[in-house]
Motif scaffolding. Sequence first.
Motif, PDB file in Angstrom:
ATOM      1  N   ARG A   1      29.314  44.797  64.363  1.00  0.00           N
ATOM      2  CA  ARG A   1      29.647  43.959  65.505  1.00  0.00           C
ATOM      3  C   ARG A   1      28.378  43.481  66.210  1.00  0.00           C
ATOM      4  O   ARG A   1      28.406  42.520  66.975  1.00  0.00           O
ATOM      5  CB  ARG A   1      30.549  44.717  66.477  1.00  0.00           C
ATOM      6  N   ALA A   2      27.266  44.099  65.909  1.00  0.00           N
ATOM      7  CA  ALA A   2      25.985  43.659  66.468  1.00  0.00           C
ATOM      8  C   ALA A   2      25.627  42.248  66.025  1.00  0.00           C
ATOM      9  O   ALA A   2      24.710  41.642  66.589  1.00  0.00           O
ATOM     10  CB  ALA A   2      24.873  44.632  66.074  1.00  0.00           C
ATOM     11  N   HIS A   3      26.348  41.704  65.032  1.00  0.00           N
ATOM     12  CA  HIS A   3      26.081  40.306  64.668  1.00  0.00           C
ATOM     13  C   HIS A   3      26.393  39.377  65.834  1.00  0.00           C
ATOM     14  O   HIS A   3      25.915  38.238  65.865  1.00  0.00           O
ATOM     15  CB  HIS A   3      26.877  39.907  63.415  1.00  0.00           C
ATOM     16  N   HIS A   4      27.177  39.869  66.817  1.00  0.00           N
ATOM     17  CA  HIS A   4      27.444  39.079  68.027  1.00  0.00           C
ATOM     18  C   HIS A   4      26.153  38.761  68.777  1.00  0.00           C
ATOM     19  O   HIS A   4      26.116  37.804  69.548  1.00  0.00           O
ATOM     20  CB  HIS A   4      28.365  39.850  68.977  1.00  0.00           C
ATOM     21  N   ARG A   5      25.137  39.570  68.578  1.00  0.00           N
ATOM     22  CA  ARG A   5      23.902  39.419  69.348  1.00  0.00           C
ATOM     23  C   ARG A   5      23.044  38.242  68.898  1.00  0.00           C
ATOM     24  O   ARG A   5      22.258  37.719  69.685  1.00  0.00           O
ATOM     25  CB  ARG A   5      23.063  40.701  69.274  1.00  0.00           C
ATOM     26  N   ALA A   6      23.143  37.842  67.641  1.00  0.00           N
ATOM     27  CA  ALA A   6      22.250  36.777  67.174  1.00  0.00           C
ATOM     28  C   ALA A   6      22.704  36.202  65.845  1.00  0.00           C
ATOM     29  O   ALA A   6      23.206  36.920  64.978  1.00  0.00           O
ATOM     30  CB  ALA A   6      20.817  37.315  67.013  1.00  0.00           C
ATOM     31  N   GLY A   7      22.490  34.894  65.696  1.00  0.00           N
ATOM     32  CA  GLY A   7      22.628  34.273  64.396  1.00  0.00           C
ATOM     33  C   GLY A   7      21.315  34.424  63.642  1.00  0.00           C
ATOM     34  O   GLY A   7      20.439  35.198  64.032  1.00  0.00           O
ATOM     35  N   VAL A   8      21.174  33.679  62.564  1.00  0.00           N
ATOM     36  CA  VAL A   8      19.938  33.713  61.783  1.00  0.00           C
ATOM     37  C   VAL A   8      19.039  32.577  62.251  1.00  0.00           C
ATOM     38  O   VAL A   8      19.435  31.410  62.220  1.00  0.00           O
ATOM     39  CB  VAL A   8      20.227  33.586  60.278  1.00  0.00           C
ATOM     40  N   ASP A   9      17.847  32.923  62.705  1.00  0.00           N
ATOM     41  CA  ASP A   9      16.872  31.929  63.155  1.00  0.00           C
ATOM     42  C   ASP A   9      15.992  31.558  61.960  1.00  0.00           C
ATOM     43  O   ASP A   9      15.004  32.235  61.671  1.00  0.00           O
ATOM     44  CB  ASP A   9      16.031  32.480  64.302  1.00  0.00           C
TER      45      ASP A   9
END
Length: 318
Positions: A158-166
């Motif tokens: 769920r930590a994917h909520h913190r950031a997409g791929v830059d």
Amino acid sequence: MTVFNAQSTADEVLAGCDLAGQTILITGGASGLGQETARAMAARGARVVLAARDEGKLAAAADAIRAEIPGAEVETLVVDLASLASVRAAGEEAASRFPVIDVLINNAGVMACPQGTTADGFETQFGTNHLGHFLLTKYLLPSVEAGSAKRIVNLSSRAHHRAGVDFSDLDFTQRPYDKWEAYGQSKTANILFTRALQQRLAPRGIDVFAVHPGGIATNLGRHLTQDDLKELVARMQDATAAGASAFKTIPQGAATTAWAATAPELAGKGGVYCEDCHIAAQDDADPHGGVRSYAYDDEAAERLWTVSEELVGESFRP
């Protein structure tokens, strides 16, 4: 419709499964969720292959499973996902030793670690959590295709909520390093990889799933400070108040992985993100669940695939 939920355990999910004759390879199998997933699957008759970087810890984990489950078939494979040379060597060894792998579970990972780089110069979390598994999967894919279950499970969060791929700064060389943003980026990458791999493998009958296991106290959190732990506890309390799942035990944390790896109702439904033993809804607002739309962006998934091939220096064309 699944009958399981956030409180289900891996043993409960697998209770009706006969895994005899199946070979299941699990990275990060020397401890925590990986070891528990392997134990539960060995209890249902599977031959399990524990893969991790520490040979001593692998041996101890294998012995623990054999001690609990007499007759369990447990093998080990040494691989350091933070080194492409180690991944290549392990991939070649595994392809030789295990020509058939029914289920590949890419479970290993690092979380919220201090800024650093892998042996090949990549930001530690992106390099380990995504690129290491990207390359290992390439080497193991022929064995998976030869299997009967034909499933790949990628542990996300769920930590994917913190950031997409830059894509402009994957390694945090142009921006201040934030350990949670870096972790979030790597976990979004796990989902995008799942999407792109599914597109390529669906015609061959292989299903690929991304999984959020839940909040669990394992050695994945070994880099966390006391302040980090207080923040996590506060987040879990907020989630509980909102009706979402709180911290899970390790057996509960392994349940969604076990479900994604074996549930017959998931056949042909790969490319999705699962949590609490169900396919998550796409949601850009709920802080306590769901998968963000940027993690399902198939253009970004294809871009990540191309960039990943460039970074590992190998073409991965299933």
